[in-house]
Every structure is written in C-alpha cells, then in structure tokens.
Motif scaffolding. Structure first.
Motif, mmCIF file in Angstrom:
data_model
loop_
_atom_site.group_PDB
_atom_site.id
_atom_site.type_symbol
_atom_site.label_atom_id
_atom_site.label_comp_id
_atom_site.label_asym_id
_atom_site.label_seq_id
_atom_site.Cartn_x
_atom_site.Cartn_y
_atom_site.Cartn_z
ATOM 1 N N ASP A 1 1.084 -1.299 -0.032
ATOM 2 C CA ASP A 1 0.018 0.065 0.278
ATOM 3 C C ASP A 1 0.445 0.660 0.100
ATOM 4 O OD1 ASP A 1 -2.140 -1.546 -0.041
ATOM 5 O OD2 ASP A 1 -2.747 -1.638 2.395
ATOM 6 N N LEU A 2 0.252 2.628 -0.812
ATOM 7 C CA LEU A 2 1.128 3.104 -1.505
ATOM 8 C C LEU A 2 0.179 4.544 -0.413
ATOM 9 C CD1 LEU A 2 3.009 2.989 -3.906
ATOM 10 C CD2 LEU A 2 3.761 2.627 -2.140
ATOM 11 N N ALA A 3 0.943 5.465 0.158
ATOM 12 C CA ALA A 3 0.706 7.120 0.329
ATOM 13 C C ALA A 3 0.522 8.577 0.301
ATOM 14 C CB ALA A 3 -0.087 6.921 1.935
ATOM 15 N N ASP A 4 1.594 8.823 0.793
ATOM 16 C CA ASP A 4 1.877 9.671 0.160
ATOM 17 C C ASP A 4 3.058 9.901 -0.627
ATOM 18 O OD1 ASP A 4 3.854 11.011 3.364
ATOM 19 O OD2 ASP A 4 3.388 8.678 2.562
ATOM 20 N N PHE A 5 3.259 9.955 -2.103
ATOM 21 C CA PHE A 5 4.247 9.931 -2.530
ATOM 22 C C PHE A 5 5.408 11.077 -3.166
ATOM 23 C CE2 PHE A 5 4.569 10.174 -7.187
ATOM 24 C CZ PHE A 5 4.361 8.379 -7.265
ATOM 25 N N LEU A 6 5.984 10.937 -3.657
ATOM 26 C CA LEU A 6 7.157 11.971 -4.096
ATOM 27 C C LEU A 6 7.746 11.050 -5.470
ATOM 28 C CD1 LEU A 6 8.490 14.147 -4.204
ATOM 29 C CD2 LEU A 6 9.830 14.236 -2.644
ATOM 30 N N GLY A 7 7.929 12.333 -6.021
ATOM 31 C CA GLY A 7 8.720 11.003 -7.818
ATOM 32 C C GLY A 7 8.993 12.200 -8.770
ATOM 33 N N LEU A 8 10.282 11.875 -9.204
ATOM 34 C CA LEU A 8 10.958 13.513 -10.077
ATOM 35 C C LEU A 8 11.158 12.164 -11.311
ATOM 36 C CD1 LEU A 8 13.569 15.927 -8.835
ATOM 37 C CD2 LEU A 8 12.697 13.498 -8.163
ATOM 38 N N PRO A 9 11.156 13.317 -12.909
ATOM 39 C CA PRO A 9 12.202 11.855 -12.954
ATOM 40 C C PRO A 9 13.611 12.341 -13.589
ATOM 41 C CG PRO A 9 11.156 14.318 -14.141
ATOM 42 C CD PRO A 9 10.196 14.163 -13.075
ATOM 43 N N VAL A 10 14.465 11.646 -13.752
ATOM 44 C CA VAL A 10 15.736 11.894 -13.975
ATOM 45 C C VAL A 10 16.441 11.685 -15.098
ATOM 46 C CG1 VAL A 10 18.326 10.140 -13.260
ATOM 47 C CG2 VAL A 10 15.483 9.759 -11.948
ATOM 48 N N ARG A 11 16.903 13.457 -15.127
ATOM 49 C CA ARG A 11 17.055 13.805 -16.856
ATOM 50 C C ARG A 11 18.664 13.412 -17.283
ATOM 51 N NH1 ARG A 11 11.612 16.374 -18.216
ATOM 52 N NH2 ARG A 11 13.495 17.310 -20.408
ATOM 53 N N ILE B 1 16.325 9.835 -19.011
ATOM 54 C CA ILE B 1 16.410 8.685 -18.850
ATOM 55 C C ILE B 1 16.341 7.130 -17.330
ATOM 56 C CG2 ILE B 1 19.218 8.904 -19.877
ATOM 57 C CD1 ILE B 1 19.893 8.877 -17.204
ATOM 58 N N GLY B 2 15.414 8.147 -16.724
ATOM 59 C CA GLY B 2 14.834 7.225 -15.452
ATOM 60 C C GLY B 2 13.788 7.688 -14.482
ATOM 61 N N ALA B 3 13.058 7.066 -13.382
ATOM 62 C CA ALA B 3 11.447 7.486 -12.972
ATOM 63 C C ALA B 3 12.043 7.196 -11.324
ATOM 64 C CB ALA B 3 10.398 7.126 -13.276
ATOM 65 N N LEU B 4 12.380 8.073 -10.858
ATOM 66 C CA LEU B 4 13.012 8.130 -9.374
ATOM 67 C C LEU B 4 11.684 8.385 -8.045
ATOM 68 C CD1 LEU B 4 14.741 7.183 -6.644
ATOM 69 C CD2 LEU B 4 15.797 9.513 -7.528
ATOM 70 N N PHE B 5 10.962 7.578 -7.705
ATOM 71 C CA PHE B 5 10.335 7.758 -6.605
ATOM 72 C C PHE B 5 10.367 7.408 -5.252
ATOM 73 C CE2 PHE B 5 7.801 3.894 -8.249
ATOM 74 C CZ PHE B 5 7.389 3.377 -6.981
ATOM 75 N N LEU B 6 9.588 7.971 -4.922
ATOM 76 C CA LEU B 6 9.822 7.243 -3.395
ATOM 77 C C LEU B 6 8.048 7.079 -2.585
ATOM 78 C CD1 LEU B 6 11.970 10.051 -1.341
ATOM 79 C CD2 LEU B 6 12.853 7.460 -2.084
ATOM 80 N N ALA B 7 7.942 6.415 -1.713
ATOM 81 C CA ALA B 7 6.339 6.615 -0.881
ATOM 82 C C ALA B 7 6.710 6.027 0.274
ATOM 83 C CB ALA B 7 5.616 5.248 -1.711
ATOM 84 N N ASN B 8 5.433 6.590 1.095
ATOM 85 C CA ASN B 8 5.638 6.716 2.528
ATOM 86 C C ASN B 8 5.906 7.069 3.182
ATOM 87 O OD1 ASN B 8 3.483 4.991 1.501
ATOM 88 N ND2 ASN B 8 3.911 3.786 2.526
ATOM 89 N N LYS B 9 5.852 8.550 3.834
ATOM 90 C CA LYS B 9 6.965 9.643 5.053
ATOM 91 C C LYS B 9 7.245 8.746 6.519
ATOM 92 C CE LYS B 9 10.087 12.844 5.648
ATOM 93 N NZ LYS B 9 11.130 13.214 5.080
ATOM 94 N N LEU B 10 8.419 8.220 7.027
ATOM 95 C CA LEU B 10 7.903 7.512 7.878
ATOM 96 C C LEU B 10 7.864 8.359 9.267
ATOM 97 C CD1 LEU B 10 10.574 4.716 7.568
ATOM 98 C CD2 LEU B 10 8.442 4.398 7.246
ATOM 99 N N ARG B 11 8.249 9.134 9.439
ATOM 100 C CA ARG B 11 8.116 10.650 9.899
ATOM 101 C C ARG B 11 8.694 12.229 9.963
ATOM 102 N NH1 ARG B 11 11.523 7.278 12.012
ATOM 103 N NH2 ARG B 11 13.677 7.757 11.163
ATOM 104 N N PRO B 12 6.982 12.004 8.739
ATOM 105 C CA PRO B 12 6.800 13.290 8.425
ATOM 106 C C PRO B 12 6.543 14.563 9.306
ATOM 107 C CG PRO B 12 4.566 11.861 8.007
ATOM 108 C CD PRO B 12 5.528 11.144 9.592
ATOM 109 N N ALA B 13 7.051 16.385 9.006
ATOM 110 C CA ALA B 13 6.847 16.755 9.543
ATOM 111 C C ALA B 13 5.859 17.346 10.149
ATOM 112 C CB ALA B 13 7.437 18.122 8.642
ATOM 113 N N GLY B 14 6.038 17.468 11.444
ATOM 114 C CA GLY B 14 4.824 17.880 13.090
ATOM 115 C C GLY B 14 4.406 16.509 13.297
ATOM 116 N N GLY B 15 5.124 15.190 13.196
ATOM 117 C CA GLY B 15 5.128 14.064 13.634
ATOM 118 C C GLY B 15 4.325 13.319 14.333
#
Length: 389
Positions: free
Chosen positions: A112-122, A128-142
């Motif tokens: 399961d994915l929730a919050d998501f951050l991705g961007l192209p690698v250029r 030449i690629g797509a890089l993404f992260l999902a599920n921030k473990l310790r978001p700002a604000g706790g």
C-alpha cells in the motif's frame, strides 16, 4: 534544509560518493534508490529505466522483500503516475497517490502506498529514468506515516529539493556506468575481431600449405615412393603446427573477464547487461562457489550464455533466473525460465537442437553433465554440474 542527522551534509556526501563508486549499471541503480530512501526517510523507493516498448528495461526497488517482489510479478508498464514522471518535466508530490486519477494498474500484491514523491531523472533533454519515494516514515509535525493533516503530503518541499539533487547526480552516475559498460563491450568486441583475423590468416596459410603438400605426395606415391614419404611427413608436421595454432587461439579467446574477475563476477555482469537489454527480468545468484579450473569455468560460462540466448530469444519468458551453487568441490549451474517451453524429444526429431548438443559436449568435455527439463507451457530448466580441481 532540516531533515535530521541522516540527511545532513555528511550523509548527502556519502550518498553521492556511493553513486559514483560503482561502475555497473545495476549497482548504480541500487545505490541510488537505497540512498534516496535512507536520506528522505521513506518506506519505499524505486527507480525505473524505460525501454523503447512502453515498459521498463530495469526497475529497482528498495524496502520491498524478495518474496514481495516475486509476488508483485512482471516489471510495470509506462502508464499512470509512472508515465507522468517520464513525460512531464516536473516533480509529482501527492498526499495520497491512491486518490490521484492517474493511479492505476497496481498489482494486488503491491504494498500500500500513500504519500508520494517522484520526479524524472534527466540527462540533458532525455529522460533516462523515473525516481520515486512513497510513505514518509516520520513526516513533519510528527503525525503517523500516510497522508498528513488535512491531506498534506508527508514529503516536504525540502524533501523535493533534496531528491532533485540526488536525481541530478544519479543521472551523471547512471550515464557514466552505461558508458563504462559500452566501452568494455566494445573493447572485448574489438579484441575478438583482431584475434579472429589473426586466426583466419595463420590457420588459412597452414591449411593451404597442407593441401599443396598432400597433393604433391599423392602425385609421387607411384613414381617416387621415397619422396612421397617425405612429403607425407611434411603433411604431418604442418597438421601439428595448425593444431598448435588453433590451441593457442582458443586459449587467447578465453573470455578476458574470467581471468580478471572470476566466474561469479563475470556471470553476474553478463546477466546485468542482459537484464538491461531485454524486457524479461534476468537475475543471478551465486552461493559459495570456489574458483574452478580454467576449462570448467569457461564451459560453465559458455553453457550459461547459450541457455540465456535460447530463453531470451525463443521462449517469450518474463523471468529468467541464473544460479550458480557450490556442490562438493565443483559447482552446479541452473538457468530457469518461465517461457513457452518445448518437448526435447520433438526438438531432436525435427533436427533443431537449440544449441543443446554443443552445451552437452561442453559439459562432457570437462567431466561434467547437463540435463534439460522442459515441456510445452511449463518453461525450461538447463542444469549443468561440473567437478572441481
């Protein structure tokens, strides 16, 4: 940027140095996703390198176990949010990727994915690629992992900026690794071409002399047996010289990587190159294998190459797995695919061998044995066992 101790200057520097340290493309990709996940404190990270057929030539993940990855199945296609990262020149930062209208086609076994951050690698204008992260473990604000308060994304603008820096350096590292692999392949090809020309010239001259001498001997047999005997002795000498030339050429044609890197590293590198070049996922695992005599190592490599060629060109497989395990003082190679399979008896009757005869000859030539397990619709397993020294 205030990301905590792991995303300080020292951590960023270590990540960038790690990217530049590797020369193999697959190792670079793994380092990029591991560094991104660690620095930005995400549960999952992935980087996909697109192919020319609407899919990904390579797709590397971090945070997903091997069991989960096998359950997820084939590599993803370029659609939905992944296509957006490849086709749009801007980051994608979402509070909940599942609510995005472009979210589609995710396998049931996918985490399961929730919050998501991705961007192209250029690389310049080329994506030449797509890089993404999902599920921030310790978001700002706790607040807990997942969408933030009032739908805010757990990944911040500072996270986006840091991932952008990583992506820029990832492009450099990935481009350098590709250039290194291509340079190495070209060097090997050029060297083999040179040896082929030398082999052709040397052996052709010997065989030409051998033919002329044999013809002279045939003409002299009746009228001058003594001279004919001398010519036949010359035939024997020329034949011995030709055999020596061939043996020397075969020794020189032994893959240079075997001498430099050993069998395990050579197989791993070749599998990585094939994984990048084909839509099928090609994997390698080696366990506890000791160095083998030169003849055995070359035979194992040649059989692996032939089996991989068959699997990737003829079977239509989605996955091809290569394993090399220690067995006593020797080793056992397995190349397994989930392709269309075949009936080995039918192949023999049709006069088509798919290289099986030459593979068996290579195995028996070094005191080993080879077995083939296959059936229509059931995939194929080629197993070769060789003794040690």
């Amino acid at each position: 940027m205030s990301h905590g101790p792991r995303s300080g200057l020292a951590a960023v520097s270590s990540a960038l140095l790690a990217m530049s340290r590797h020369l193999e493309v697959r190792d670079v990709l793994k380092t990029i996703v591991a560094s991104a996940r660690e620095l930005l404190d995400a549960q999952y990270a992935a980087l996909g390198v697109p192919d020319d057929h609407g899919g990904f030539a390579q797709f590397v993940v971090d945070g997903v176990s091997d069991e989960q990855w096998k359950a997820i199945g084939p590599l993803p296609r370029q659609h939905g949010i992944l296509a957006a990262m490849l086709n749009e020149a801007r980051p994608q930062r979402l509070a909940d990727v599942r609510k995005d209208p472009r979210f589609e086609g995710w396998p049931s076994a996918h985490p399961d994915l929730a919050d998501f951050l991705g961007l192209p690698v250029r690389d310049g204008d080329e994506v030449i690629g797509a890089l993404f992260l999902a599920n921030k473990l310790r978001p700002a604000g706790g607040h807990p992992p997942g969408p933030g308060p009032e739908g805010a994304c757990g990944f911040t603008r500072d996270d986006e900026e840091l991932l952008g820096i990583l992506a820029q350096h990832a492009a450099i590292a990935l481009t350098n690794a590709r250039l290194y692999e291509r340079s190495r392949e070209l060097t090997i090809a050029e060297e083999r071409s040179r040896l082929a020309h030398e082999l052709h010239d040397a052996v052709s001259q010997k065989l030409f002399s051998l033919r002329l001498t044999a013809q002279a001997a045939a003409r002299l047999v009746d009228r001058d047996p003594s001279r004919a005997k001398g010519e036949l002795q010359q035939v024997a000498a020329l034949a011995a010289e030709a055999a020596d030339e061939l043996r020397a050429a075969v020794v020189e044609l032994r893959p240079a990587a075997l001498d430099e890197d050993g069998l395990v590293a050579t197989l791993r590198t070749q599998v990585q190159v094939l994984d990048r070049a084909h839509t099928a996922r090609v994997t390698f695992a080696g366990h506890g294998v000791r160095a083998l005599p030169a003849a055995q190592e070359e035979a194992v490599l040649r059989v692996a190459q032939e089996a991989l060629h068959n699997a990737l060109r003829h079977s239509g497989a989605d996955h091809v797995d290569v394993t090399l395990d220690r067995r006593g003082n020797g080793a056992v190679l397995r190349v397994t695919d989930d392709g269309c399979g075949f009936d080995p008896r039918t192949v023999r009757r049709a006069g088509r061998h798919l290289g099986l005869v030459s593979m068996r000859d290579r195995a028996s030539g070094v005191g080993g044995r080879m077995t083939v397990e296959s059936a229509p619709g059931k995939g194929t397993t080629i197993e070769m066992e060789v003794p040690g020294g």
